[in-house]
Enzyme design. Structure first.
Site, short mmCIF file in Angstrom:
data_model
loop_
_atom_site.label_atom_id
_atom_site.label_comp_id
_atom_site.label_asym_id
_atom_site.label_seq_id
_atom_site.Cartn_x
_atom_site.Cartn_y
_atom_site.Cartn_z
N GLU A 1 7.53 -1.08 2.56
CA GLU A 1 8.35 -0.06 1.91
C GLU A 1 8.69 1.11 2.83
OE1 GLU A 1 7.37 0.86 -2.07
OE2 GLU A 1 6.66 -1.15 -2.52
N GLY B 1 2.54 -8.85 -5.59
CA GLY B 1 1.67 -9.41 -4.56
C GLY B 1 2.22 -9.24 -3.16
N1 LIG Z 1 -8.47 -5.34 -3.31
C1 LIG Z 1 -8.01 -5.73 -4.51
N2 LIG Z 1 -8.86 -5.99 -5.50
C2 LIG Z 1 -8.41 -6.38 -6.72
N3 LIG Z 1 -7.11 -6.54 -7.02
C3 LIG Z 1 -6.19 -6.29 -6.08
C4 LIG Z 1 -6.59 -5.86 -4.77
N4 LIG Z 1 -5.47 -5.69 -4.02
C5 LIG Z 1 -4.44 -5.96 -4.83
N5 LIG Z 1 -4.86 -6.34 -6.06
C6 LIG Z 1 -4.03 -6.73 -7.20
O1 LIG Z 1 -3.10 -7.70 -6.77
C7 LIG Z 1 -1.85 -7.53 -7.44
C8 LIG Z 1 -0.75 -7.42 -6.43
O2 LIG Z 1 -0.82 -6.16 -5.81
P1 LIG Z 1 0.10 -5.73 -4.58
O3 LIG Z 1 -0.38 -4.41 -4.11
O4 LIG Z 1 0.15 -6.81 -3.62
O5 LIG Z 1 1.51 -5.55 -5.30
P2 LIG Z 1 2.89 -5.14 -4.65
O6 LIG Z 1 3.80 -6.29 -4.82
O7 LIG Z 1 2.70 -4.62 -3.29
O8 LIG Z 1 3.35 -4.00 -5.64
P3 LIG Z 1 4.11 -2.62 -5.31
O9 LIG Z 1 5.55 -2.93 -5.29
O10 LIG Z 1 3.77 -1.76 -6.48
O11 LIG Z 1 3.58 -2.11 -4.03
C9 LIG Z 1 -1.99 -6.31 -8.31
O12 LIG Z 1 -2.24 -6.73 -9.61
C10 LIG Z 1 -3.19 -5.60 -7.72
O13 LIG Z 1 -3.88 -4.86 -8.69
MG LIG Z 2 2.84 -2.86 -2.37
#
Ligand SMILES: Nc1ncnc2c1ncn2[C@@H]1O[C@H](COP(=O)(O)OP(=O)(O)OP(=O)(O)O)[C@@H](O)[C@H]1O
Ligand SMILES: [Mg+2]
Lengths: 304, 278, 429
Positions: free
Chosen positions: B191, B46
């Site tokens: 990142e 997230g």
């Molecule tokens: N617009 C959206 N609609 C539906 N689900 C979403 C949306 N944006 C993010 N998610 C979901 O929210 C969760 C968190 O995603 P996020 O991109 O914030 O992860 P992250 O911590 O940045 O991961 P990474 O290290 O891979 O970048 C995931 O399960 C993703 O599929």
């Molecule tokens: Mg991310």
């Protein structure tokens, strides 16, 4: 009151046709996230082909209405599907990775091409055909105004409802539907999972074209006249219907079509027939302003 | 309003749901100016969603994000459209999947970032069309600022190249330089070290420290590269499945059993499937 | 190396034949209902007629065309691969010949009416080209720079034209008084239309503008008291030379001919109109070239490249788009005023969708964003149909085909090279 109900029936009929075309828009949008600009012209091509087929059947002496109707539908759907396939192959597939504007413009080019091609090969004149299914149910009389439902109208409404049910089933329950929804989410990943993305997209265009073909046949029978230019306005309205119902949603497309059809029918009857197109367009702007995701569509969050 | 000025950004009970999925769950966090705060966590924790909520791209389901701006006072970011978050609240971000203007040159990318100031100086193009001195000065100042960051990030030699053709690491640097041209108080980097080679990533460390120490900018960093995170962070927040599972200095985080568990995935397989089914 | 090549070659040949056969099969299916069969009017009733030889010709063309195309692609395969690798625009090295060609064209356009002073037709055609150049430049701001697909551009052209027609016939306004008003009116229409729709995705805008173009036409046709309906508006005041009318003789005072002691000739006006649109077009070019270097111009391009990034940098994307839309509309309005003044008569006929498509084709063909490309494309699209008059019924068909082919072949248009609008001095290239 009688007048009102009659307009309601006319509006439902017209709306069903828009709904059928709108289904094609919505399905294609659902898979490639883009509007098929040539879809209205695919519908026009279908209507023109159906004139040829109906005339040919009459010349061959096939006069049993159910048989003639079935043959016409099948033949027109088959040929029109080839047109749908070609549109995707020529105007969309080579540009799948190109900037967004490029496929839109090539599709507009396709739309112009189809319209002028038909004008050149089939002539610019209006093409009239004899009523295939004359006759009507006189429903009731009110204040001396007899409300009727013609056989053609009944057929159009029934066909639309049945098709909506079939297509909802295809998209939500079959493996093709699953593949299609997967492509919508992520084409690369879907391909990696062994789904033939090209084929799925082609098939979607062909199904959309087949639906437009049905609409084309219906309109030819209903109005009895078609020409090469009918695709433009019909396409515009069907698109409005698709957006109104929520683009990507199948029941939404039909619902949107019905609303546009009825709006148009009532507007013509009670206000002014000249400005009926203006009414539909004003509705489109209002929808885009206040509910851009449409009546049944899901609001979309742009993933960044 | 902002009686307790200790935090530059105050996140309170932030929750973001997508349908049934809770991407961020009741997150509270304070971010200080002039410090580097890192957000870490496994894939899908997230983190990016958190940035999207801060910068107006997603509307959080509940909770608030308050920016204590030295000039504009307390601003509630979750209520602002994304462009105002950058323009008024001075919170600027970069993207995990780089988003440059690929057909425009590096320099142009950096000038576009100064759009608001320039547009104002050009009086909605009028002064610009007439070539008035006031606009010319502003335009020169913009060029100077761009050149300053280009030089600092070693991009000067490629200033006139379209960004679409540059290497991955260079594109990341351009994106950071572009964000810096907005004059942010808080810069959120998603990142930035992904795809950098060791030398580039060491340079990134220097840059981050330079920004906080010399320019007193607040930095928020999402990063998987622990070499970067542990070396530069003043404060670290660990997310897992949208929950904050730990917070503290690099030493505290390195020794936190919860964090180790989340990263090594001890007995996590069952939990994962459960969460995803929900 | 040689064996490898030989092997691929033999495989290719059979495969090519198979491929061409498939194309021919598709062509048969496409051709039967459109070319093979058609309906003709036989005394009020339709009859089906056949054209099998035509169908055969069509299918054969497709078969051999496909073979030839594939052969050509094989020949140039190497070239294509290298081009794809450097697809995102080459570094913009200045191309001096292009600049000189531009100056050459400018010089030519200045002396054209003198060189062809005895040929009214050439000057007339050149005037038409310049109208399209101006329209193309206006639409280029919207489509080429800001990346917004406007399919109803002709509506703004119509707003300009009707503004002048009405203001001059009803209130006696002259050309120069109307010009700014009509431009402002067109821009206002642009803002009213753009405001609700520009915040939406690009393809919605395309449909809405398409609808808008239709609506304006429907209104012009049906609101007879206002616009004269399908009959249009006639006897519109023609522009005068700083108050000197182009007439054989005038009731009140001097005419252009009498003032300069010339013998009256109808060519005077034709030449004057030519120079008038030349000046308008050059001003437009100057205006856009300047805007491109200003923050707003850079912002247009940035929005075209990546909206999300623009928002993250604090840019109000809707306003940026609106400004492009309004300025494009204004330029269309100017062109409309000139059109009405030149024709002296306008009707809804002149403002149909195919006109919008033509202008869009000019922008797309020329290379989106390229001012010079628009000139080339406008010249091509106006002059080619003039040369082949018998060809005119195929004009729109070829348009459509060209739009598809150019997009597939060069999604960036003929001149897709972009000159940076800001350059850091003292740094390579
Ligand atoms: N617009 C959206 N609609 C539906 N689900 C979403 C949306 N944006 C993010 N998610 C979901 O929210 C969760 C968190 O995603 P996020 O991109 O914030 O992860 P992250 O911590 O940045 O991961 P990474 O290290 O891979 O970048 C995931 O399960 C993703 O599929
Ligand atoms: Mg991310």
């Amino acid at each position: 009151m009688g007048q009102f109900i009659q307009q309601l029936i006319n509006g439902l009929t017209l709306g069903s046709v828009y709904g059928l075309i709108a289904l094609g828009y919505t399905m294609v949008y659902g898979i490639i996230g883009m509007i098929n600009f040539a879809h209205g012209d695919i519908y026009m091509v279908a209507a023109i082909i159906s004139v040829t087929v109906i005339t040919l059947l009459a010349a061959l002496g096939i006069s049993a209405v159910p048989l003639a109707l079935m043959v016409t539908l099948l033949v027109v759907m088959a040929f029109t599907a080839v047109y749908g396939w070609s549109v995707e192959r020529v105007a969309y597939r080579p540009l799948r990775t190109a900037p967004r504007l490029a496929p839109l413009i090539s599709a507009i080019g396709m739309s112009i091409f189809l319209q002028n091609m038909v004008q050149l090969t089939q002539g610019a004149r209006v093409k009239p055909i004899a009523d295939m299914m004359p006759g009507q149910f006189n429903l009731f009389t009110f204040d001396g105004f007899t409300v009727f439902l013609s056989y053609t109208q009944l057929m159009i409404i029934v066909v639309t409802v049945v098709l909506l049910a079939i297509f909802t089933y295809i998209i939500t329950r079959t493996s093709f539907g699953r593949q299609q929804r997967a492509c919508e989410q992520d084409q690369t990943m879907t391909a990696l999972l062994g789904v033939n993305v090209d084929r799925t997209i082609s098939l979607t265009f062909m199904l959309g074209a087949a639906l437009a073909a049905i609409a084309g046949v219906m309109v030819t029978i209903y109005y009895g006249v078609v020409d090469f230019a009918i695709g433009f306005v019909a396409g515009l309205k069907a698109f409005t219907a698709a957006v109104l119902g929520g683009i990507g949603s199948l029941p939404g497309a039909v619902l949107g079509g019905l609303i546009i059809g009825m709006l148009e029918s009532f507007w013509s009857a009670y206000y002014s027939p000249e400005y009926k197109d203006v009414a539909g367009f004003a509705l489109l702007i209002l929808v885009l302003m206040f509910r851009p995701s449409g009546l049944l569509g899901r609001p979309e969050v742009e993933k960044v | 309003m902002s009686n307790q000025q200790s935090h530059l950004l105050e996140v309170k009970n932030l929750t973001m749901r997508f349908g049934g999925l809770t991407a961020i769950n009741d997150l509270s966090l304070g971010i200080e100016g002039g410090k580097i705060t890192s957000i870490i966590g496994p894939n899908g924790a997230g983190k990016t969603t958190f940035f999207n909520c801060l910068t107006g791209f997603y509307k959080p389901t509940t909770g608030s994000v308050q920016m204590n701006h030295p000039e504009h006072g307390a601003l509630l970011l979750e209520k602002m459209p994304s462009h105002l978050v950058a323009r008024k609240a001075s919170v600027v971000r970069t993207f995990q999947n780089i988003r440059l203007f690929p057909n425009m040159t590096v320099l142009e990318n950096l000038i576009v970032a100064q759009h608001n100031a320039l547009q104002k100086a050009s009086h909605f193009s009028l002064a610009g069309l007439l070539g008035l001195a006031s606009y010319r000065q502003a335009s020169e100042a913009a060029m100077e600022k761009a050149e300053m960051w280009l030089t600092r990030l070693k991009l000067r030699d490629i200033a006139n190249m379209p960004t679409g053709n540059l290497s991955y690491g260079t594109q990341r640097r351009v994106e950071i330089a572009r964000a810096l041209c907005v004059d942010p108080l808080l810069i959120c980097l998603d990142e930035p070290a992904a795809g950098l080679n060791p030398r580039e990533s060491a340079e990134l460390n220097d840059l981050l420290l330079y920004l906080t120490r010399e320019h007193h900018k607040g930095v928020m960093l999402i990063e998987h590269d622990m070499n970067v995170v542990m070396k530069v962070s003043d404060h670290i927040c660990v997310l897992n499945f949208g929950n904050k599972i730990a917070e503290g200095t690099p030493e505290q985080i390195q020794n936190n059993p919860e964090v180790i568990k989340a990263y090594l995935g001890e007995e996590e397989i069952e939990d994962t499937t459960e969460e995803e089914a929900a | 190396m040689t064996t490898f090549q030989a092997r691929t070659h033999t495989v290719t040949l059979t495969e090519r034949l198979k491929d061409a056969t498939n194309v021919a099969l598709i062509a048969i299916l496409l051709g039967i209902p459109m070319i093979g069969l058609h309906t003709v009017d036989a005394g009020g009733k339709l009859m089906v007629a056949t054209r099998w030889p035509w169908l055969l010709a069509f299918v054969a063309t497709m078969f051999f065309g496909r073979l030839a195309l594939q052969f050509a692609i094989d020949q140039f395969k190497l070239k294509r691969l290298t081009r794809q690798r450097t697809r995102t625009l080459e570094v913009a090295t200045p191309r001096p010949w292009l600049k000189w060609l531009g100056y050459g064209l400018l010089g030519f356009s200045l002396v054209l009416p003198i060189a062809f002073s005895d040929n009214r037709y050439v000057v007339d055609t050149a005037t038409t080209v310049l109208i399209y150049v101006m329209l193309g430049w206006g639409l280029n701001v919207v489509v080429g720079l800001a990346g917004l697909l406007d399919l109803g551009y002709v509506a703004f052209y119509a707003v300009g034209a009707y503004s002048y027609a009405l203001l001059s016939t009803q209130f006696g306004w002259n050309f120069w008084e109307t010009l700014p008003v009509a431009g402002a009116l067109a821009a206002l229409f642009g803002i009213l239309l753009g405001w609700p729709t520009l915040r939406l995705r690009g393809d919605y805008l395309a449909i809405v503008t398409l609808g808008f173009g239709e609506i304006i036409r429907v209104i012009l046709i049906n609101w007879t008291e206002f616009s004269g309906g399908p009959n249009g508006i006639g006897s519109i005041e023609r522009p005068s030379f700083f108050g000197l009318p182009f007439k054989p003789d005038s009731d009140d005072g001097a005419t252009f001919a009498s003032f300069f002691g010339l013998e009256y000739a109808s060519e005077h006006r034709v030449i004057f109109l030519y120079y008038l649109i030349l000046v308008l077009a050059l001003l437009t070019n100057l205006f856009i070239a300047r805007l491109r270097k200003l923050p707003v111009g850079l912002a247009w391009e940035a929005v075209r490249e990546d909206e999300v990034a623009c928002k993250a940098l604090g840019m109000n994307v809707t306003n940026v788009k609106l400004s492009a839309f309004a300025i494009g509309a204004m330029l269309g309005g100017f062109a409309g005023v000139f059109f009405a003044a030149r024709q002296g008569f306008i009707s809804p006929e002149s403002f149909v969708f195919s006109e919008s498509a033509t202008i869009l084709a000019i922008v797309v063909l020329g290379g989106m964003g390229s001012q010079f490309g628009v000139v080339i494309a406008a010249s091509l699209l106006v002059i080619l149909p003039e040369l082949g008059r018998d060809f005119s019924e195929y004009r729109m068909l070829l348009f459509g085909a060209a739009m598809i082919l150019i997009m597939v072949w060069k999604p960036g248009g003929l001149i897709s090279r972009r000159e940076p609008s800001k350059v850091l001095a003292g740094v390579e290239k």
